[in-house]
Design an enzyme around this catalytic site. Structure first.
Site, mmCIF file in Angstrom:
data_model
loop_
_atom_site.group_PDB
_atom_site.id
_atom_site.type_symbol
_atom_site.label_atom_id
_atom_site.label_comp_id
_atom_site.label_asym_id
_atom_site.label_seq_id
_atom_site.Cartn_x
_atom_site.Cartn_y
_atom_site.Cartn_z
ATOM 1 N N ARG A 272 -12.252 58.209 -142.311
ATOM 2 C CA ARG A 272 -12.340 58.697 -140.945
ATOM 3 C C ARG A 272 -11.048 58.470 -140.173
ATOM 4 N NH1 ARG A 272 -12.990 62.644 -138.953
ATOM 5 N NH2 ARG A 272 -14.781 62.794 -140.355
ATOM 6 N N LYS B 199 2.499 62.728 -120.979
ATOM 7 C CA LYS B 199 1.050 62.921 -120.862
ATOM 8 C C LYS B 199 0.425 62.781 -122.250
ATOM 9 C CE LYS B 199 1.464 65.831 -116.772
ATOM 10 N NZ LYS B 199 1.263 67.175 -116.173
ATOM 11 N N LYS C 72 10.774 62.359 -109.261
ATOM 12 C CA LYS C 72 9.714 63.331 -109.023
ATOM 13 C C LYS C 72 9.544 63.572 -107.522
ATOM 14 C CE LYS C 72 6.962 64.230 -112.060
ATOM 15 N NZ LYS C 72 6.817 65.416 -112.945
ATOM 16 N N GLU D 55 13.388 66.517 -109.954
ATOM 17 C CA GLU D 55 12.427 67.615 -109.867
ATOM 18 C C GLU D 55 12.596 68.353 -108.546
ATOM 19 O OE1 GLU D 55 8.113 67.024 -110.915
ATOM 20 O OE2 GLU D 55 7.902 67.328 -108.753
ATOM 21 N N ASP E 255 9.946 72.785 -111.133
ATOM 22 C CA ASP E 255 8.511 72.506 -111.234
ATOM 23 C C ASP E 255 7.674 73.615 -110.603
ATOM 24 O OD1 ASP E 255 6.265 70.832 -111.898
ATOM 25 O OD2 ASP E 255 6.099 70.377 -109.763
#
Length: 282
Positions: A103, A138, A170, A200, A222
């Site tokens: 598994r 992510k 960001k 960004e 972005d």
């Protein structure tokens, strides 16, 4: 596609943790109850769909951590395409050991091959351009290294592995620091000459300010529409690396790549790829 590998010792802790989770406190009690220790078998990992392979190195580690005496032969290496019905790996030895590792080996192989396959599909849409496909942070907690390795197997590139790899400013950093000029000036004062800086922007006037102030190596565009991305590339005129991000679905990749951007980043490669169906057959 790439045949990128890492030393087994780097991957072993991730695989060991997965095996310990699966084996629990008492091991595989089903196999212990019904499979005599002296029963030997040959098992095969078979692809049940077309795709790009990743996770074979990890599957081999899983089988060998459970039982070093198992013989494992990889027939389709990481970074290679596979066809439905093709045998990817052959494992020979104690049936109980094979079943106990099954598994974990399949979980890694299926999930990572899914990421590699999705990446390969994105990369195919960039043909004829210089655009590169890259992932993001992510990723699944604890699995970043192997998921980013799968992106390489699909022909993509890796973005930051951690917050300490580079400075990525960001929108929330810009808001908290008081604007584009303020955040870039603070970065100039604090950053080492060895550290790359990416910022960004989601509007062309922000990009214009970035170009005026200087201090950034990469512009992250972005959530811009394609015509705006094209205009941004013209504004930069080769003075910075340009990365497009936000809503980068497969259907958009070709048109975005054609704008002249250097990179297209997508978190979907690691958080939304469908698992490739791979099974183990005795």
């Amino acid at each position: 596609m790439t045949h990128a590998t890492l030393p087994d010792i780097v991957l072993e802790p991730v695989v060991r943790a997965a095996l310990m989770e699966d084996l629990g406190q008492y091991g595989d009690i089903t196999t212990s109850a019904v499979i005599p220790a002296d029963v030997r078998y040959t098992a095969r990992l078979n692809a049940r769909a077309d795709g790009m392979v990743s996770g074979m190195q990890i599957a081999r580690i899983a089988f060998h951590l459970v039982d070093p005496s198992l013989t494992v032969e990889t027939l389709v290496a990481d970074g290679q395409p596979c066809r439905k019905g093709e045998t990817l790996m052959v494992i020979e030895g104690a049936a109980a050991s094979i079943l106990s590792a099954e598994r974990v080996a399949l979980n890694f192989a299926g999930r990572l091959s899914g990421t590699a396959s999705m990446t390969a599909a994105f990369v195919a849409e960039t043909r004829g351009t210089d655009a590169r496909i890259t992932c993001t942070r992510k990723t699944t907690p604890g699995l970043r290294t192997v998921e980013k390795l799968a992106v390489l197997h699909g022909g993509g590139f890796n973005h930051r592995f951690s917050l300490s790899d580079a400075i990525l400013i960001k929108d929330n950093h810009i808001a908290a620091a008081g604007g584009v000029r303020a955040v870039l000036e603070a970065t100039k004062a604090a950053a080492s000459h060895m550290v790359k800086v990416e910022i960004e922007v989601d509007r062309l006037d922000q990009l214009a300010e970035v170009l005026e102030v200087g201090g950034a190596d990469v512009a992250l565009l972005d959530n811009m529409d394609t015509p705006t991305i094209r205009e941004a590339v013209k504004m930069v005129a080769g003075r910075m690396v340009v990365e497009a991000s936000g809503n980068m679905v497969l259907e958009r990749i070709a048109e975005v790549a054609a704008t002249g951007v250097d990179y297209i980043s997508s978190g979907a490669l690691t958080h939304s790829a469908r698992t490739l169906d791979i099974g183990l057959d005795f």
